[in-house]
Design an enzyme around this catalytic site. Structure first.
Site, PDB file in Angstrom:
ATOM      1  N   LEU A  92     -23.843   7.041 -79.603  1.00  0.00           N
ATOM      2  CA  LEU A  92     -24.309   7.791 -80.762  1.00  0.00           C
ATOM      3  C   LEU A  92     -23.726   9.188 -80.610  1.00  0.00           C
ATOM      4  O   LEU A  92     -24.084   9.937 -79.707  1.00  0.00           O
ATOM      5  CB  LEU A  92     -25.843   7.829 -80.798  1.00  0.00           C
ATOM      6  CG  LEU A  92     -26.492   8.632 -81.925  1.00  0.00           C
ATOM      7  CD1 LEU A  92     -26.079   8.096 -83.292  1.00  0.00           C
ATOM      8  CD2 LEU A  92     -28.008   8.609 -81.791  1.00  0.00           C
ATOM      9  N   SER A  93     -22.805   9.505 -81.482  1.00  0.00           N
ATOM     10  CA  SER A  93     -21.987  10.700 -81.315  1.00  0.00           C
ATOM     11  C   SER A  93     -22.829  11.962 -81.202  1.00  0.00           C
ATOM     12  O   SER A  93     -23.894  12.085 -81.805  1.00  0.00           O
ATOM     13  CB  SER A  93     -21.039  10.830 -82.509  1.00  0.00           C
ATOM     14  OG  SER A  93     -20.291   9.650 -82.680  1.00  0.00           O
ATOM     15  N   CYS A  94     -22.341  12.924 -80.434  1.00  0.00           N
ATOM     16  CA  CYS A  94     -23.106  14.148 -80.203  1.00  0.00           C
ATOM     17  C   CYS A  94     -23.149  14.995 -81.468  1.00  0.00           C
ATOM     18  O   CYS A  94     -22.185  15.087 -82.220  1.00  0.00           O
ATOM     19  CB  CYS A  94     -22.527  14.921 -79.036  1.00  0.00           C
ATOM     20  SG  CYS A  94     -20.848  15.489 -79.249  1.00  0.00           S
TER      21      CYS A  94
END
Length: 398
Positions: A92-94
């Site tokens: 889950l991308s930052c």
């Protein structure tokens, strides 16, 4: 308890973003979109934490605070959502880099958008919030991830069109697009992405696994050109990674073939992300690591094949370079370093890229008069075999 814990972590991350001025001023819609589409709605019930030796599972049901901490931790930390063979293969991308890339996209309501790398679906949902859910097409190579994202996007009330395919080919059936965004790193921007974008359209993609570039397609459609926008680390495209060889593996038991004194201070190799970016541009095959001991900064260089160099601090300001193999990597790094300094020590934001059907070049300061380097592909050994679609971020605030 779990909803309260998650809400607490969500508020904390939002406040951290504000304190560190990470919400892009020119895109105020991003804060509203992130609040309307919280990360926890797109995170699986199991995420993974690196314990220093391996990835260990963190489950929402049994460790709600730990789970929330992974999902809403440091704004520059991605939450690992899939591990295979001991390697992180999806995340889950930052938050910080997601909003930075979306800001770079200059997305407007009603524009047609192609996303390459659906991952959890969160980035696609944010795109849909801005452009309209029927205006977004997203591509995911992993069928399982695609189905999970499709379900989450439906639950969020969006009509994003999710397809299972190789993102390198784009999605011509839905084009031309006004905006194209990739969430995984490439060493070469596929021409299919440019060909599928209308003249004047914009492409944002992580390049070189160190930063992202924003390209505008020329009015004649024959090239795309633009500037690098920021520093971060990204997962590479699926299938482009093999386990990275270490310096010790490349060196083996071979003795140095020559040695010489290095007169320059090596601390920039440790401290300057802008220098390291410039060296990545000039020497895409060379891997650089550093360490500091009582004698000073040391550096170890290798090309993943058979060339290596060790720059060893010897005290009293002296450094000795030991080299072996077909290439003299210490010499190459110093020459590239000199070129960077002669160009005025450009930051990552002073670099740009031009992409044509024949290839691509990276340039500094000016696309015509500045120094230029062919954007050659770094070999697979440069990164671990994490071949996920979404972004994995560690960041430099720049």
């Amino acid at each position: 308890m779990t909803p309260a814990v998650i809400a607490e972590q969500r508020v904390l991350q939002h406040e951290t973003m504000e304190q560190r001025r990470l919400w892009p001023a020119r895109s105020p819609w991003l804060g509203a979109a992130v609040n309307a589409l919280p990360r926890e709605d797109f995170a699986p019930d199991r995420v993974w934490r690196w314990d220093g030796h391996a990835y260990v599972p963190v489950d929402r049901a049994t460790e709600p605070r730990g789970w929330a901490g992974e999902v809403y931790g440091d704004p520059f930390a991605a939450a690992v959502t899939q591990v295979r063979g001991g390697l992180a293969t999806s995340s889950l991308s930052c938050t910080a880099v997601v909003v930075d890339m979306l800001d770079s996209l200059l997305l407007e309501p009603g524009q047609r958008v192609l996303e390459l790398g659906t991952g959890t679906g969160w980035n696609a949902a944010l795109l849909a919030w801005r452009a309209g859910s029927s205006r977004v097409v997203t591509i995911e190579v992993d069928a399982g991830l695609a189905e999970q994202a499709r379900s989450r996007l439906r639950a969020a009330g969006t009509a994003v069109d999710v397809h299972v395919a190789d993102g390198a080919d784009g999605w011509p059936d839905g084009g031309p697009y006004d905006r194209v965004i990739a969430t995984y790193a490439v060493d070469s921007v596929p021409w299919a992405w440019v060909a599928g974008t209308r003249p004047g359209g914009r492409i944002v993609a992580p390049w070189g696994r160190l930063g992202h570039v924003a390209l505008t397609v020329a009015d004649n459609g024959q090239y795309a050109q633009g500037w690098f926008q920021g520093l971060a680390q990204f997962m590479p495209a699926r299938g482009t990674g093999t386990p990275d060889r270490t310096f010790a593996q490349v060196r083996g038991g071979a003795p140095a073939q020559d040695e010489r004194v290095v007169t320059r201070e090596l601390s920039p190799l440790r401290d300057s992300q802008h220098l390291l970016f410039a060296l990545r541009v000039a020497l895409p095959q060379v891997r650089i690591t550093t360490g500091t001991d009582q004698d000073g900064v040391n550096a170890w260089l290798h090309d993943g094949l058979s060339s290596w160099a060790a720059l060893s601090a010897a005290g009293t300001g002296r450094t000795i370079a030991y080299q072996a193999g077909p290439r003299r990597l210490a010499d190459e790094v110093e020459n590239a370093w000199d070129t960077w300094e002669r160009a005025g020590s450009p930051t990552v934001y002073d670099f740009g890229m031009t992409v044509t059907a024949r290839g691509q070049v990276v340039w500094a300061n000016d696309p015509v008069t500045g120094p230029r380097w062919p954007a050659t592909t770094a070999p697979p050994h440069r990164q671990p075999a994490a071949h996920a679609s979404p972004t994995a971020c560690t960041g430099a605030e720049t």
